[in-house]
Each structure stands twice: as structure tokens, then as C-alpha cells.
Design a protein around this motif. Structure first.
Motif, mmCIF file in Angstrom:
data_model
loop_
_atom_site.group_PDB
_atom_site.id
_atom_site.type_symbol
_atom_site.label_atom_id
_atom_site.label_comp_id
_atom_site.label_asym_id
_atom_site.label_seq_id
_atom_site.Cartn_x
_atom_site.Cartn_y
_atom_site.Cartn_z
ATOM 1 N N HIS A 105 39.727 40.314 36.112
ATOM 2 C CA HIS A 105 40.839 39.774 35.315
ATOM 3 C C HIS A 105 40.336 38.596 34.483
ATOM 4 C CE1 HIS A 105 45.336 39.003 34.887
ATOM 5 N NE2 HIS A 105 44.798 37.923 34.334
ATOM 6 N N VAL A 264 41.930 41.557 30.035
ATOM 7 C CA VAL A 264 43.382 41.781 30.006
ATOM 8 C C VAL A 264 44.064 40.941 28.933
ATOM 9 C CG1 VAL A 264 43.415 42.390 32.442
ATOM 10 C CG2 VAL A 264 43.798 40.018 31.773
ATOM 11 N N LYS A 312 48.615 46.324 29.963
ATOM 12 C CA LYS A 312 49.133 45.313 30.889
ATOM 13 C C LYS A 312 50.516 44.849 30.464
ATOM 14 C CE LYS A 312 48.421 40.890 30.949
ATOM 15 N NZ LYS A 312 47.884 39.498 30.987
ATOM 16 N N MET A 340 48.703 47.979 34.448
ATOM 17 C CA MET A 340 48.589 46.741 35.204
ATOM 18 C C MET A 340 49.834 45.901 34.925
ATOM 19 S SD MET A 340 44.757 45.770 33.939
ATOM 20 C CE MET A 340 43.369 46.909 34.092
ATOM 21 N N GLU A 373 48.488 42.453 38.903
ATOM 22 C CA GLU A 373 47.651 41.335 38.491
ATOM 23 C C GLU A 373 48.201 40.026 39.061
ATOM 24 O OE1 GLU A 373 44.727 42.023 36.823
ATOM 25 O OE2 GLU A 373 45.452 44.038 37.320
#
Length: 516
Positions: A105, A264, A312, A340, A373
Motif C-alpha cells: 500500500h 493505490v 480502490k 480494494m 486497505e
């Protein structure tokens, strides 16, 4: 002995038999020669303490690499047989070798942009200033400007202004401009002067623009119009020159042993990364993710060091968001993308799990590997749902670390069977994976073991991006991504792990960082 005219067995065999045998022999010889050529190593590492993380072969002394892949792992004697004249052999001198760290991440361009501005406010000596300039220069691409501020000559007294020659030694490849004394003046190096078309011998019409110290040495201090002349040559896109910024991040990653990142940041730079990879300017494997609302622009691709195919989203733990969250996840999942969701707090995490389960029920069974996450402060009652739905907890121990008796209960999460991938959330916090491992193993009764934390930063992080078959452990035919550390983090006091340094980093069989 009686002699007859009866031909021997050899004489009885037709000519085509001899031809067939000769051809077979030549084919075998060619095959052996080809195999020998294929097993010639480009790079060999010997005398190492290798922790492969492969349960079948957990320890080794040496490793051989060819064409970016691992071709052998074993003893020094066995691996040296792969050496040829062109093979580079590195003596690890007994140091610990691990698979390259995979940060699950990050905000990659944010990491690079940390080096777009040099803050010298806390520097009180020439040595500190020059060391920081040199550190920036070591990560920046050649030719990228070093822009800084905060230097005050009063703090450097009695040494006074830094001679231009010293600044040049610290930053010879990068034009430098630092605002000093509250912005009234600037310090530049010779590379910046060259960009502005000014030489040290210039007198008129710029008399006095290069100030000299008491010994007569030029200091590179500019004021007034002369300073404006140099400032005009700083590129207008300095803080948005994505290739340079990403290259800086990649160079910095190499220095920390980070060989893979899962980006991300949702800034859609996959083509930038690919062009950098083609140009040989990328030293990090990048899994590039988009925002979930941009799912139509996302595509499943795997070219060189760059992959894409993830999106994400975010949940804030509100009741009114659940239907929209379900819709977004279901649509992106149906497109075959990995989803995510940023979730912190028990309500946010529960909303994300509900939406994940909804999307999976609508779209049917497949290996989708939903990801949570942060997954911070999850309710213990929801941990079995992580396991049941194969939801990966993508966590950042250093980001949330506030002491050994606080933070996340990694032990309970791990023992519940949750797949845990570790990362940093850099540039929000420090990028160093050893800081994250240290936080995870120094959390009192909530701690992971060192091996569990290392696996979460390598093997499970690879699983979290569908790459466990090609990286995350040091095995035959996997990517040659590995790191040599200054300390054996498995045997030293856990409190010393954060101080461990990276000595060498290899990505795709290439040495991208070397302090051996």
C-alpha cells in the motif's frame, strides 16, 4: 577358430542405422550444449545466509540468476557450477538474504515528490547541509533540479557560507537552488549556473552575483535580479514531472530493499511507468490501481515490470453509503478487476465486508481476492468473515504504531487465519519496510513473529496481488528479486530491527542498489 563368410551383426546393419545413430548423437550433443548455455548465470550470490521462505527448502548458501529469473538455489559449491566468464559473482559475506520487500500500500508519486523540495530549517552545520544535498542527489534522476529552502547562514556561524566547490561535490549531477535567509537570497551550484548560462568568471553585467567568502572562494550566493535569472530556468512542471518523480521514488525504493509496490494513489500513471520501464528507468515492480469510479479505464495487463487491474474505493462507516458501495464493488468485480476498499474502524470494515459479500454473491464464485486497505480496529467478531470470503487485510504497522501496548492486535488477526499483507502507506509515513516489520514484532502480546512479519511483507504481499507464483519467495523460476541486510533480523534483539540497513537490492536480476 573357424572363419566363415557369415557377416557379423555390425556388418548386417544397414547404412541408415549408422546415419540414425550419428544424427541421434549430434542431437544429444546439441541439446547438452543448449542446456549448458541456458544455465549460464548472469549473477551469482555466494556465502549468504539465505532465508528463501520456501517451506520445502527454507535455507541456502547461494543463488544463481539468469535472464531475470532464479535458476538455482543451493550450496556454494553447487551454485558456482553455473558461473561463466561473464558471470558477476557477489560475496554476501554471511549476511542475511531475503526476498525483496513488496509494499502492499503506497502512494508512489507522493514518495517521489518528497524529494521535490529540500527542507533545511533544522540544519545547523555545513556537514548536515551537504549530507542532505548529497542524499537527495543520490535518488534524483540526473538533471532533475534540487529545490530547497530554510537555510540560515547564522546557524552555520562561524563557518559561514558553504563554498561553491563543496556544494558542487554534493550535487554535481543536479542543478540546485536553495532559498536562504528568509528568501532574500539563493544558493546555487555550478550546474544551475550552467542552466542559466552564467560562468564563475562572469563580471558585468552581473557584477557581484557570485559572492565570495573570506578566503576568496565563490559561495554561489545570488540576490536580486541575478537570483531571478536562475529561478526562471526551473521547469514549470517540477512538482508534476511524473517520470522524474516516479524514477526518484523507484531509486529510493531500491535503497530500502523494496522491489515491488502496489500503488493505490489512483493517479492513472500506468503508461508513464511502462515508458519508464522500456527506457530502463524503473527499478521497482509496480501494480498500478485506479479509483473505483474510474473502473472502465482499468484493464488487466502485465507487461515487463508494470501491471494493472485493481481499483480502490473508500467507506466511511455510514448507513447511507452501503447501497452505493455494493453497486460500485459489484460492477468493478464483474469486470474482472481486483477491488480494494479503504476502511478504518469497525463500522467501516463491516460495511466493506457486507458489500464484498454482496458482490461475490451476485457475480458468482471466482478467485477475486478482495482487499481491506488499513483494516484498522476491526471487530474480532468480523475476523471469521475475512477468512470465509478470502478478504485480505492490507495493513500498515508503522503507520498506526504508537507503542508496544497500543495499536493493532496482529496476533489475533493472524491466529484467526486472516491473510495479512503488510505495507507502509508512504508517503503518509516512512517507506522503510524494516520500520513496519519492527512495529509488527514490537507490539507486546499483539506481536507477530519476525518470520510472520517478513512473510507478510513478501510472500503474502505477493499473494495479495495474484503474484505468489512468480515472486515472494526465492525459488526456482521465480523473479530474481532479493535483498541483503546488514543484520540478521531473525536473531538480533527485536528493538534493533528498525536500525537495520539494506546493503544490496536486486530486481529482475539487476543490481539496482549496492552498498556492499
Amino acid at each position: 577358430m573357424l572363419f566363415t563368410n557369415t557377416p557379423s551383426r555390425v556388418q548386417q546393419r544397414p547404412l541408415r542405422w549408422f546415419v540414425s545413430v550419428r544424427i541421434s548423437f549430434l542431437l544429444i550433443l546439441l541439446a547438452n550444449l543448449s542446456a549448458a548455455a541456458q544455465t549460464a548465470a548472469d549473477l551469482i550470490l555466494v556465502n549468504a545466509d539465505i532465508r528463501t521462505l520456501d517451506t520445502k527448502k527454507p535455507l541456502a548458501e547461494a543463488i544463481a540468476v539468469a535472464h531475470g529469473k532464479i535458476i538455482a538455489v543451493g550450496t556454494n559449491t553447487a551454485i558456482r557450477r553455473f558461473a561463466r566468464l561473464q558471470t558477476r559473482i557477489i560475496d554476501a559475506r554471511g549476511k542475511l538474504v531475503l526476498p525483496g520487500f513488496n509494499d502492499s500500500h503506497v502512494h508512489f508519486t507522493g514518495i517521489g515528490n518528497q524529494f521535490s523540495h529540500l527542507d533545511l530549517r533544522r540544519m545547523v552545520s555545513r556537514a548536515e547541509v551537504l549530507a542532505e544535498i548529497a542524499r537527495y542527489s543520490s535518488f534524483l534522476p540526473k538533471g532533475r533540479w534540487i529545490i530547497g529552502a530554510g537555510l540560515e547562514h547564522e546557524k552555520l556561524a562561524p563557518a559561514g557560507p558553504i563554498p561553491l566547490e563543496m556544494i558542487d561535490k554534493a550535487s554535481s549531477d543536479n542543478p540546485l537552488l536553495i532559498f536562504i535567509d528568509g528568501g532574500k537570497s539563493i544558493v546555487v551550484n555550478s550546474a544551475a549556473l550552467h542552466k542559466a548560462g552564467i560562468s564563475q568568471e562572469t563580471k558585468d553585467p552581473f557584477e557581484g552575483i557570485i559572492f565570495r567568502d573570506q578566503t576568496g572562494q565563490p559561495t554561489g550566493i545570488f540576490t536580486g535580479n541575478a537570483a531571478d535569472l536562475v529561478r526562471r530556468h526551473i521547469p514549470a512542471n517540477h512538482a508534476q514531472n511524473w517520470p522524474e518523480i516516479a524514477e526518484t521514488a523507484s531509486n529510493y525504493a531500491a535503497s530500502l530493499g523494496v522491489t515491488s509496490v502496489q500503488d493505490v494513489h489512483s493517479d492513472d500513471l500506468v503508461e508513464v511507468y511502462r515508458q519508464m520501464d522500456k527506457a530502463g528507468r524503473l527499478n521497482t515492480r509496480v501494480y498500478e490501481c485506479l479509483g473505483i469510479d474510474a473502473w472502465q479505464k482499468a484493464s488487466l495487463s502485465n507487461i515487463g515490470l508494470v501491471r494493472s487491474g485493481c481499483v480502490k474505493g473508500t467507506t466511511f462507516g455510514m448507513d447511507e453509503e452501503i447501497n452505493d458501495l455494493r453497486r460500485k464493488i459489484t460492477i468493478a468485480d464483474k469486470a474482472g478487476l481486483q477491488v480494494m476498499i479503504h476502511a478504518i474502524g469497525s463500522r467501516s470494515i463491516r460495511n466493506a465486508i457486507d458489500a464484498f459479500e454482496y458482490g461475490a454473491n451476485v457475480n458468482g464464485r471466482r478467485d477475486r481476492r478482495f482487499r481491506m486497505e488499513h483494516a484498522a480496529r476491526a471487530d474480532a467478531l468480523d475476523l471469521p468473515r475475512f477468512v470465509r470470503s478470502n478478504i485480505i487485510a492490507s495493513m500498515q504497522p508503522h503507520l498506526f504504531y504508537s507503542g508496544p501496548d497500543y495499536g493493532e492486535d496482529y496476533r489475533s488477526i493472524f491466529d484467526a487465519g486472516v491473510m495479512m499483507a503488510l505495507g507502509s502507506d508512504a508517503s503518509m509515513t516512512d517507506f522503510n519496510p524494516l520500520f513496519g516489520i519492527s512495529a509488527a514484532v514490537n507490539s507486546s502480546s499483539r506481536s507477530l513473529t519476525v518470520e510472520e512479519a517478513v512473510r507478510a511483507y513478501t510472500q503474502t504481499a505477493a499473494y495479495a496481488e495474484f503474484q505468489e507464483k512468480v515472486k515472494g519467495t526465492l525459488e526456482l523460476r521465480k523473479f530474481a528479486d532479493f535483498v541483503i541486510l546488514s543484520e540478521d533480523i531473525f536473531s538480533i534483539d527485536p528493538g534493533r530491527i528498525a536500525g537495520t540497513k539494506v546493503l544490496l537490492t536486486v530486481v529482475d536480476g539487476r543490481i539496482v542498489y549496492n552498498r556492499m
